[in-house]
Design a protein around this motif. Structure first.
Motif, PDB file in Angstrom:
ATOM      1  N   THR A 129      -3.336   3.322   9.537  1.00 34.02           N
ATOM      2  CA  THR A 129      -2.327   2.887   8.569  1.00 34.02           C
ATOM      3  C   THR A 129      -0.983   2.666   9.253  1.00 34.02           C
ATOM      4  O   THR A 129      -0.257   1.709   8.945  1.00 34.02           O
TER       5      THR A 129
ATOM      6  N   ALA B 260      -0.302   3.651   2.646  1.00 29.41           N
ATOM      7  CA  ALA B 260      -1.107   2.446   2.421  1.00 29.41           C
ATOM      8  C   ALA B 260      -0.569   1.630   1.258  1.00 29.41           C
ATOM      9  O   ALA B 260      -0.563   0.395   1.292  1.00 29.41           O
TER      10      ALA B 260
ATOM     11  N   GLY C   8      -6.630   0.733   1.702  1.00 29.01           N
ATOM     12  CA  GLY C   8      -5.942   1.726   2.488  1.00 29.01           C
ATOM     13  C   GLY C   8      -6.962   2.602   3.149  1.00 29.01           C
ATOM     14  O   GLY C   8      -8.142   2.370   3.056  1.00 29.01           O
TER      15      GLY C   8
ATOM     16  N   TYR D 183       2.483  -0.254   2.361  1.00 31.88           N
ATOM     17  CA  TYR D 183       2.069  -1.441   3.106  1.00 31.88           C
ATOM     18  C   TYR D 183       1.693  -2.557   2.126  1.00 31.88           C
ATOM     19  O   TYR D 183       2.077  -3.718   2.312  1.00 31.88           O
TER      20      TYR D 183
END
Length: 277
Positions: free
Chosen positions: A180, A147, A276, A150
């Motif tokens: 995710t 997460a 996340g 990202y």
């Protein structure tokens, strides 16, 4: 013969088992309140393993799950500094607290710090793997790392971490990790693949993941230009966030911001955020 000390240790063990079960059920407010009450109990000098530290780690962890990132982060920093990594039990508690710190930092968009902390936790887990069962904490930390990656727009790396650790995940963590992974695919413009991940038969997501699957679904549908479906999905996400999470949870702000963009509605205050699993 059972001593007073071992009897009381057994009692605390049962108490924390019950609280962990309540946490899995999403009863964060109840768990935090009881854990804080336990942490406030007088500490006895004869106790071999008082419940003070376990209770504080549990209380701060449930605060993070509920979405009170900024508040929990200050407390986590103090707790981690006080928990000296001497002995296996304090080491594990400290690593759990540091894993919660990763989530709090990520929720506050302090991604570089969150990545540094996640990698440090993973390194420590590798060093003690021969002495303690660390697999579950390791998978959870890797999920947090995906997460974070990202959030740093390193979508290919996020995909690799999420995809590579799905075979090791179990229970509700499976659905969170799939979401995710799908989000990392969205970040690469691979929206059809993201939807395919989200259409899998997944376990019921835990309360801390409220709205997450629908939010990522909305992002994929929006990327494909399916705006009416995207709006429906993001409205479901926002409803789940508002029902299950603390108002300060960053995912609630994300859902509001995405809805505003898709539907042309003005976002309410506090709509910025990153989440996340």
């Amino acid at each position: 013969m059972t001593s007073i000390r071992t009897a009381r240790d057994s009692q605390w063990g049962k108490t924390f088992t019950r609280l962990r079960t309540m946490t899995k059920e999403g009863r964060y407010e109840e768990v935090e309140a009881e854990a804080r009450a336990l942490a406030a109990l007088p500490r006895r000098p004869w106790r071999r393993r008082p419940p003070h530290w376990e209770a504080r780690v549990l209380a701060t962890g449930t605060a993070v799950m509920h979405g009170r990132m900024a508040e929990a982060l200050d407390e986590l920093d103090t707790l981690i500094a006080e928990l000296e990594p001497v002995g296996l039990n304090p080491q594990m508690l400290r690593l759990i607290a540091r894993g919660n710190r990763v989530v709090a930092l990520s929720g506050l968009r302090r991604y570089a710090e969150a990545e540094t902390e996640a990698l440090a936790v993973l390194g420590e887990l590798t060093r003690i793997a021969h002495r303690a069962p660390v697999a579950r904490l390791e998978v959870n930390t890797l999920g947090h790392l995906a997460a974070v990656l990202y959030g740093l727009a390193r979508h290919e790396e996020a995909e690799a971490v999420a995809r590579g650790n799905l075979p090791r995940a179990d229970g509700p963590a499976v659905g969170v990790l799939h979401a995710t992974l799908a989000r990392s695919l969205n970040g690469q413009g691979r929206h059809e693949e993201a939807l395919a991940e989200l259409r899998r038969s997944l376990p019921q997501p835990p309360r801390y993941a409220g709205g997450y699957l629908d939010l990522v679904t909305a992002e994929a549908l929006d990327g494909l230009g399916r705006r009416a479906e995207a709006e429906d999905a993001v409205r479901r996400a926002l409803a789940d966030c508002e029902r299950q999470l603390h108002p300060a949870h960053p995912r609630t702000g994300e859902a509001r911001a995405l809805l505003a963009r898709i539907a042309g509605e003005e976002p309410r205050e506090g709509s910025r955020g990153e989440s996340g699993g």
